[in-house]
Design a protein around this motif. Structure first.
Motif, PDB file in Angstrom:
ATOM      1  N   MET A 144       0.840  -1.199   0.000  1.00 36.75           N
ATOM      2  CA  MET A 144       0.000   0.000   0.000  1.00 36.75           C
ATOM      3  C   MET A 144       0.876   1.251   0.000  1.00 36.75           C
ATOM      4  SD  MET A 144      -3.050   0.994   2.655  1.00 36.75           S
ATOM      5  CE  MET A 144      -4.028   2.461   2.407  1.00 36.75           C
ATOM      6  N   ALA A 145       0.539   2.218  -0.847  1.00 38.80           N
ATOM      7  CA  ALA A 145       1.352   3.423  -0.978  1.00 38.80           C
ATOM      8  C   ALA A 145       1.334   4.244   0.301  1.00 38.80           C
ATOM      9  CB  ALA A 145       0.830   4.267  -2.140  1.00 38.80           C
ATOM     10  N   ARG A 146       2.491   4.823   0.608  1.00 38.64           N
ATOM     11  CA  ARG A 146       2.592   5.748   1.728  1.00 38.64           C
ATOM     12  C   ARG A 146       2.709   7.158   1.164  1.00 38.64           C
ATOM     13  NH1 ARG A 146       7.665   3.592   4.943  1.00 38.64           N
ATOM     14  NH2 ARG A 146       8.403   3.477   2.781  1.00 38.64           N
ATOM     15  N   TYR A 147       1.956   8.083   1.753  1.00 36.93           N
ATOM     16  CA  TYR A 147       1.917   9.449   1.245  1.00 36.93           C
ATOM     17  C   TYR A 147       2.582  10.408   2.234  1.00 36.93           C
ATOM     18  CZ  TYR A 147      -1.306   8.038  -2.451  1.00 36.93           C
ATOM     19  OH  TYR A 147      -1.861   7.432  -3.544  1.00 36.93           O
ATOM     20  N   CYS A 148       3.467  11.236   1.683  1.00 36.37           N
ATOM     21  CA  CYS A 148       4.191  12.225   2.478  1.00 36.37           C
ATOM     22  C   CYS A 148       4.019  13.587   1.821  1.00 36.37           C
ATOM     23  CB  CYS A 148       5.677  11.840   2.532  1.00 36.37           C
ATOM     24  SG  CYS A 148       6.763  13.104   3.215  1.00 36.37           S
ATOM     25  N   LEU A 149       3.670  14.589   2.603  1.00 41.97           N
ATOM     26  CA  LEU A 149       3.573  15.959   2.103  1.00 41.97           C
ATOM     27  C   LEU A 149       4.700  16.779   2.714  1.00 41.97           C
ATOM     28  CD1 LEU A 149       0.518  18.178   1.512  1.00 41.97           C
ATOM     29  CD2 LEU A 149       2.339  19.049   3.002  1.00 41.97           C
ATOM     30  N   ILE A 150       5.434  17.487   1.858  1.00 41.67           N
ATOM     31  CA  ILE A 150       6.572  18.294   2.311  1.00 41.67           C
ATOM     32  C   ILE A 150       6.409  19.715   1.787  1.00 41.67           C
ATOM     33  CG2 ILE A 150       9.072  18.584   2.270  1.00 41.67           C
ATOM     34  CD1 ILE A 150       9.291  15.566   1.723  1.00 41.67           C
ATOM     35  N   THR A 151       6.408  20.690   2.671  1.00 38.77           N
ATOM     36  CA  THR A 151       6.333  22.089   2.248  1.00 38.77           C
ATOM     37  C   THR A 151       7.742  22.649   2.074  1.00 38.77           C
ATOM     38  OG1 THR A 151       6.282  23.028   4.490  1.00 38.77           O
ATOM     39  CG2 THR A 151       4.172  22.350   3.507  1.00 38.77           C
ATOM     40  N   GLY A 152       7.835  23.719   1.306  1.00 34.32           N
ATOM     41  CA  GLY A 152       9.152  24.281   1.010  1.00 34.32           C
ATOM     42  C   GLY A 152      10.002  23.319   0.215  1.00 34.32           C
ATOM     43  N   ALA A 153       9.359  22.567  -0.700  1.00 38.16           N
ATOM     44  CA  ALA A 153      10.032  21.456  -1.378  1.00 38.16           C
ATOM     45  C   ALA A 153      10.737  21.857  -2.669  1.00 38.16           C
ATOM     46  CB  ALA A 153       9.013  20.355  -1.680  1.00 38.16           C
ATOM     47  N   SER A 154      10.735  23.128  -3.014  1.00 40.17           N
ATOM     48  CA  SER A 154      11.329  23.527  -4.289  1.00 40.17           C
ATOM     49  C   SER A 154      12.843  23.673  -4.229  1.00 40.17           C
ATOM     50  CB  SER A 154      10.706  24.845  -4.773  1.00 40.17           C
ATOM     51  OG  SER A 154      10.940  25.881  -3.835  1.00 40.17           O
ATOM     52  N   SER A 155      13.405  23.790  -3.026  1.00 40.54           N
ATOM     53  CA  SER A 155      14.852  23.972  -2.913  1.00 40.54           C
ATOM     54  C   SER A 155      15.323  23.556  -1.527  1.00 40.54           C
ATOM     55  CB  SER A 155      15.242  25.442  -3.160  1.00 40.54           C
ATOM     56  OG  SER A 155      14.714  26.276  -2.140  1.00 40.54           O
ATOM     57  N   GLY A 156      16.623  23.514  -1.361  1.00 42.17           N
ATOM     58  CA  GLY A 156      17.221  23.289  -0.049  1.00 42.17           C
ATOM     59  C   GLY A 156      16.829  21.994   0.621  1.00 42.17           C
ATOM     60  N   LEU A 157      16.578  22.086   1.918  1.00 46.75           N
ATOM     61  CA  LEU A 157      16.279  20.916   2.726  1.00 46.75           C
ATOM     62  C   LEU A 157      14.984  20.237   2.291  1.00 46.75           C
ATOM     63  CD1 LEU A 157      17.149  19.157   5.097  1.00 46.75           C
ATOM     64  CD2 LEU A 157      16.012  20.776   6.642  1.00 46.75           C
ATOM     65  N   GLY A 158      13.960  21.014   1.970  1.00 47.48           N
ATOM     66  CA  GLY A 158      12.691  20.431   1.546  1.00 47.48           C
ATOM     67  C   GLY A 158      12.843  19.632   0.267  1.00 47.48           C
ATOM     68  N   ARG A 159      13.589  20.152  -0.680  1.00 50.39           N
ATOM     69  CA  ARG A 159      13.818  19.453  -1.951  1.00 50.39           C
ATOM     70  C   ARG A 159      14.553  18.137  -1.709  1.00 50.39           C
ATOM     71  NH1 ARG A 159      17.552  18.835  -6.087  1.00 50.39           N
ATOM     72  NH2 ARG A 159      16.654  18.881  -8.203  1.00 50.39           N
ATOM     73  N   GLU A 160      15.587  18.187  -0.882  1.00 46.54           N
ATOM     74  CA  GLU A 160      16.359  16.972  -0.607  1.00 46.54           C
ATOM     75  C   GLU A 160      15.527  15.935   0.129  1.00 46.54           C
ATOM     76  OE1 GLU A 160      19.336  14.237  -0.666  1.00 46.54           O
ATOM     77  OE2 GLU A 160      19.239  16.147  -1.766  1.00 46.54           O
ATOM     78  N   LEU A 161      14.698  16.378   1.055  1.00 49.18           N
ATOM     79  CA  LEU A 161      13.808  15.442   1.750  1.00 49.18           C
ATOM     80  C   LEU A 161      12.840  14.785   0.765  1.00 49.18           C
ATOM     81  CD1 LEU A 161      13.029  17.480   4.982  1.00 49.18           C
ATOM     82  CD2 LEU A 161      14.041  15.192   4.932  1.00 49.18           C
ATOM     83  N   ALA A 162      12.303  15.574  -0.168  1.00 51.95           N
ATOM     84  CA  ALA A 162      11.384  15.024  -1.166  1.00 51.95           C
ATOM     85  C   ALA A 162      12.081  13.956  -1.999  1.00 51.95           C
ATOM     86  CB  ALA A 162      10.851  16.141  -2.058  1.00 51.95           C
ATOM     87  N   ILE A 163      13.305  14.235  -2.419  1.00 45.78           N
ATOM     88  CA  ILE A 163      14.058  13.278  -3.235  1.00 45.78           C
ATOM     89  C   ILE A 163      14.342  12.004  -2.449  1.00 45.78           C
ATOM     90  CG2 ILE A 163      16.301  12.882  -4.333  1.00 45.78           C
ATOM     91  CD1 ILE A 163      16.268  15.859  -5.118  1.00 45.78           C
ATOM     92  N   GLN A 164      14.761  12.150  -1.189  1.00 51.22           N
ATOM     93  CA  GLN A 164      15.100  10.971  -0.398  1.00 51.22           C
ATOM     94  C   GLN A 164      13.870  10.130  -0.067  1.00 51.22           C
ATOM     95  OE1 GLN A 164      17.781  11.457   2.900  1.00 51.22           O
ATOM     96  NE2 GLN A 164      19.160  12.824   1.783  1.00 51.22           N
ATOM     97  N   TYR A 165      12.757  10.769   0.238  1.00 52.60           N
ATOM     98  CA  TYR A 165      11.543   9.999   0.530  1.00 52.60           C
ATOM     99  C   TYR A 165      11.015   9.319  -0.730  1.00 52.60           C
ATOM    100  CZ  TYR A 165      10.849  11.056   5.449  1.00 52.60           C
ATOM    101  OH  TYR A 165      10.980  11.106   6.826  1.00 52.60           O
ATOM    102  N   ALA A 166      11.106   9.995  -1.861  1.00 51.95           N
ATOM    103  CA  ALA A 166      10.689   9.370  -3.117  1.00 51.95           C
ATOM    104  C   ALA A 166      11.581   8.162  -3.420  1.00 51.95           C
ATOM    105  CB  ALA A 166      10.763  10.385  -4.256  1.00 51.95           C
ATOM    106  N   GLY A 167      12.879   8.307  -3.165  1.00 46.36           N
ATOM    107  CA  GLY A 167      13.795   7.211  -3.385  1.00 46.36           C
ATOM    108  C   GLY A 167      13.541   6.022  -2.477  1.00 46.36           C
ATOM    109  N   ALA A 168      12.903   6.292  -1.329  1.00 45.98           N
ATOM    110  CA  ALA A 168      12.586   5.225  -0.379  1.00 45.98           C
ATOM    111  C   ALA A 168      11.214   4.608  -0.643  1.00 45.98           C
ATOM    112  CB  ALA A 168      12.649   5.760   1.046  1.00 45.98           C
ATOM    113  N   GLY A 169      10.574   5.014  -1.739  1.00 48.42           N
ATOM    114  CA  GLY A 169       9.318   4.384  -2.125  1.00 48.42           C
ATOM    115  C   GLY A 169       8.049   5.133  -1.740  1.00 48.42           C
ATOM    116  N   TRP A 170       8.183   6.337  -1.182  1.00 47.37           N
ATOM    117  CA  TRP A 170       7.004   7.111  -0.798  1.00 47.37           C
ATOM    118  C   TRP A 170       6.431   7.854  -2.001  1.00 47.37           C
ATOM    119  CZ3 TRP A 170       5.252   8.457   4.400  1.00 47.37           C
ATOM    120  CH2 TRP A 170       5.924   7.751   5.421  1.00 47.37           C
ATOM    121  N   GLN A 171       5.141   8.125  -1.958  1.00 44.16           N
ATOM    122  CA  GLN A 171       4.508   9.079  -2.862  1.00 44.16           C
ATOM    123  C   GLN A 171       4.582  10.440  -2.178  1.00 44.16           C
ATOM    124  OE1 GLN A 171       3.291   8.385  -6.015  1.00 44.16           O
ATOM    125  NE2 GLN A 171       4.243   6.390  -5.634  1.00 44.16           N
ATOM    126  N   VAL A 172       5.293  11.374  -2.791  1.00 49.29           N
ATOM    127  CA  VAL A 172       5.587  12.659  -2.149  1.00 49.29           C
ATOM    128  C   VAL A 172       4.772  13.778  -2.783  1.00 49.29           C
ATOM    129  CG1 VAL A 172       7.380  14.363  -1.614  1.00 49.29           C
ATOM    130  CG2 VAL A 172       7.924  11.905  -1.573  1.00 49.29           C
TER     131      VAL A 172
END
Length: 247
Positions: free
Chosen positions: A1-29
Motif C-alpha cells: 500500500m502506498a505511503r503518502y508524504c507531504l513536504i512544504t518548502g520542497a522547491s529547494s534546499g532541505l525540503g527538496r532533498e527530503l522530497a528526493i530521499q523519501y521518493a527514493g525510499a518508495g514514498w509518494q511525495v
C-alpha cells in the motif's frame, strides 16, 4: 500500500532533498512550494514526486487547495512542514514589514497548515506531523529578532500541540536543525559553525522520524555549545551574545 508524504518548502534546499530521499525510499511525495517550475522539474526527475504549487500564506486559497488534495489521496502518513524564510533586521530601525512577512510564513502559515491537514493525518493508521523549526531560538543571535522569535513560537506551538494530541494517534515531531548548506543560508555573510551538507541533514531527519523521536536536534556539537552558553549567568550570557554582533 502506498505511503503518502507531504513536504512544504520542497522547491529547494532541505525540503527538496527530503522530497528526493523519501521518493527514493518508495514514498509518494506531495511537494508543496510556490515555484511551479522547480516543482515540475522535480516531478520530471522523480515520478513519485507530485507537484502541488501553493502559497501557504494565502489564507483564502489554502482551504480549497487542501480540500482538492483530500479528494486525490486517501490519507497522509507524514507531513513535514519545512517552509520558512530568514531576513535579518536592523534593531535601530525595526522593519515591521519583515516581522509581518517572517511570522506569516514561519508561524501563521504553519498553524494554518496543521489545522487543514489534520483530517488527512487522522485518516492514516500512524500519521506523523513533523515541524521544522531551528536551533536559532536557543540563543539571542545578532539581527535575528524576526527569525529567532518566529522559530521560538513555532517550537513552542509544536511542543504544546503534542500535549493535546497525545491520544489522537498523530505523532508530533519537532525538528530543530543548526546551519545547513542551502540557498537560504548561502546568503549569510558570517561564519556558520558546524555547517552540514543538505544530504546529511535530510538523512538525519529521516532517521529521527523513522525512529519516532519527539525532537530531532543536530548537529550535536552545536546543540552542546548552545546549552553551555545558556548555563552562563544571565549577564555574562548577554555580554557573550553582544560580542557576536556583526558590524
Amino acid at each position: 500500500m502506498a505511503r503518502y508524504c507531504l513536504i512544504t518548502g520542497a522547491s529547494s534546499g532541505l525540503g527538496r532533498e527530503l522530497a528526493i530521499q523519501y521518493a527514493g525510499a518508495g514514498w509518494q511525495v506531495i511537494a508543496v512550494a510556490r515555484s511551479v517550475n522547480a516543482l515540475n522539474e522535480l516531478h520530471q526527475q522523480h515520478k513519485s514526486i507530485h507537484a502541488f504549487p501553493l502559497d501557504l500564506t494565502d489564507t483564502e486559497l489554502l482551504p480549497a487547495a487542501i480540500e482538492q488534495l483530500a479528494q486525490q489521496i486517501p490519507a497522509l502518513d507524514l507531513v513535514i512542514l519545512n517552509a520558512g524564510s530568514c531576513d535579518y533586521v536592523d534593531a535601530a530601525n525595526l522593519p515591521l514589514d519583515v516581522f509581518d512577512r517572517t511570522f506569516a510564513l514561519n508561524f501563521q502559515a504553519q498553524v494554518a497548515a496543521v489545522k487543514l491537514l489534520m483530517p488527512l493525518l487522522q485518516k492514516s493508521s500512524e500519521g506523523t506531523l513533523a515541524v521544522v523549526s531551528s536551533l536559532a531560538h536557543l540563543f539571542p543571535f545578532t539581527k535575528a529578532q524576526a527569525y529567532g522569535a518566529s522559530k521560538a513560537a513555532l517550537s513552542y506551538f509544536a511542543d504544546s500541540l503534542r500535549v493535546d494530541l497525545t491520544d489522537s494517534g498523530i505523532r508530533v515531531c519537532l525538528i530543530e536543525p543548526g546551519f545547513v548548506d542551502t540557498p537560504l543560508t548561502q546568503k549569510n555573510d558570517f561564519k556558520m559553525p558546524f555547517l552540514l551538507q543538505v544530504e546529511d541533514a535530510a538523512k538525519r531527519i529521516r532517521q529521527g522520524i523513522r525512529s519516532k523521536q519527539q525532537r530531532i536536534r543536530f548537529p550535536k556539537r552545536l546543540v552542546f555549545s548552545l546549552h553551555l552558553l545558556n548555563l552562563l549567568p544571565y549577564s555574562l550570557r548577554c555580554k557573550v551574545a553582544a560580542g557576536m554582533r556583526q558590524p
